[in-house]
Design an enzyme around this catalytic site. Structure first.
Site, short mmCIF file in Angstrom:
data_model
loop_
_atom_site.label_atom_id
_atom_site.label_comp_id
_atom_site.label_asym_id
_atom_site.label_seq_id
_atom_site.Cartn_x
_atom_site.Cartn_y
_atom_site.Cartn_z
N CYS A 76 3.65 -104.55 -25.63
CA CYS A 76 3.38 -104.79 -24.21
C CYS A 76 2.55 -106.06 -24.05
O CYS A 76 1.54 -106.24 -24.72
CB CYS A 76 2.68 -103.56 -23.64
N GLU A 77 3.02 -106.94 -23.18
CA GLU A 77 2.36 -108.25 -23.08
C GLU A 77 1.05 -108.19 -22.29
O GLU A 77 0.30 -109.14 -22.27
CB GLU A 77 3.31 -109.29 -22.48
N HIS A 78 0.79 -107.07 -21.65
CA HIS A 78 -0.47 -106.95 -20.90
C HIS A 78 -1.63 -106.49 -21.78
O HIS A 78 -2.78 -106.80 -21.51
CB HIS A 78 -0.31 -105.97 -19.73
N HIS A 79 -1.32 -105.72 -22.83
CA HIS A 79 -2.39 -105.17 -23.67
C HIS A 79 -2.19 -105.46 -25.16
O HIS A 79 -3.02 -105.09 -25.97
CB HIS A 79 -2.48 -103.65 -23.49
N GLN A 117 8.59 -103.63 -20.14
CA GLN A 117 9.82 -102.87 -20.35
C GLN A 117 10.94 -103.26 -19.37
O GLN A 117 12.11 -103.34 -19.75
CB GLN A 117 9.52 -101.36 -20.25
N HIS A 145 4.39 -95.84 -24.01
CA HIS A 145 3.52 -97.01 -24.08
C HIS A 145 2.14 -96.58 -24.57
O HIS A 145 1.47 -95.78 -23.92
CB HIS A 145 3.37 -97.65 -22.70
N CYS A 147 -0.52 -98.21 -24.51
CA CYS A 147 -1.59 -98.61 -23.58
C CYS A 147 -1.75 -97.57 -22.47
O CYS A 147 -2.75 -97.56 -21.77
CB CYS A 147 -1.32 -100.00 -22.99
ZN ZN Z 1 0.31 -102.30 -21.50
#
Ligand code: ZN
Length: 184
Positions: A76-79, A117, A145, A147
C-alpha cells in the site's frame, strides 16, 4: 532501477527515528536485507505487461476466459504495508488469446509497485484491454490490508473488494453475473 544505497540509508534513519540502536547485532544487516527485498517487492516498476502479453495465439470463438484465485502480494502506497489476496481476471477474446500464466504475470507486474487497490485493479484491466484487443475485461480483487488489520481500526480478516469493468462487461449485466458466478 532501485538504488540500494539510498534504501539502506533510509532504513538506518528509520531505525534511528524509532529510537533503535542501528549498530546492535540483530539490526546490523537489516538495511542491506531490506534493500534487497525491496528490489524484489518493487520490481514491477521496471517491467511492462507487454513483455507477457505480446505473444498471443489465434483462437476462434469469443467465450469468456476466466483465471480465478490468482494470489498476489502488493504494498500500500499510503503506509508501505502489505496488502494481499486473490485476483480474478476475465476477458472476452476477439480472435486471439494469451497463455493463461500470462494473466497472473500481468497481475504481478502491477502488484509489485507501491499501490492502492483500486488503481491496481484498473491497471490490470486496462493492460488486458490494450494488449489483447479484447471486447471486454473484468477484474476483481479481494485483499486484506495490513495497514487496516494491524493498526488503526484493527479488523483482522476484513477484505476490501474492488472491481474494474471494461468494454462489453460495462454494458452487459449478464456478463457481470456470469463472471461473479464463475469466480464465487
Ligand atoms: Zn494503507
Amino acid at each position: 532501477m532501485v538504488n540500494r544505497e539510498k534504501i539502506e540509508q533510509a532504513v538506518r534513519l528509520l531505525l534511528e527515528g524509532i529510537g533503535e540502536d542501528v549498530c546492535r547485532e540483530g539490526l546490523r544487516q537489516t538495511p542491506e536485507r531490506i534493500a534487497r527485498m525491496y528490489e524484489e517487492l518493487f520490481g514491477g516498476l521496471d517491467e511492462t505487461p507487454r513483455t507477457y502479453l505480446e505473444k498471443t495465439f489465434p483462437a476462434c470463438g469469443s467465450q469468456m476466459v476466466v483465471e480465478k484465485d490468482i494470489s498476489f502480494y502488493s504494498v500500500c502506497e499510503h503506509h508501505l504495508m502489505p496488502f494481499y489476496g486473490k485476483a480474478h481476471v476475465a476477458y472476452l477474446p476477439q480472435g486471439k488469446v494469451v497463455g493463461l500464466s500470462k494473466l497472473a504475470r500481468t497481475v504481478e507486474v502491477f502488484a509489485r509497485r507501491p499501490q492502492i487497490q483500486e488503481q491496481l485493479t484498473a491497471q490490470i484491466a486496462d493492460a488486458l484491454m490494450e494488449h489483447l484487443l479484447a471486447s471486454g475485461v473484468m477484474v476483481m480483487l479481494e485483499a486484506e490490508h495490513l495497514c487496516m488489520t494491524m493498526r488503526g481500526v484493527k479488523k483482522p480478516g476484513s477484505k476490501t473488494v474492488t472491481t474494474a469493468v471494461r468494454g462489453a462487461f460495462a454494458t452487459d449485466d449478464r456478463l457481470q453475473r456470469q463472471f461473479f458466478s464463475m469466480v464465487k
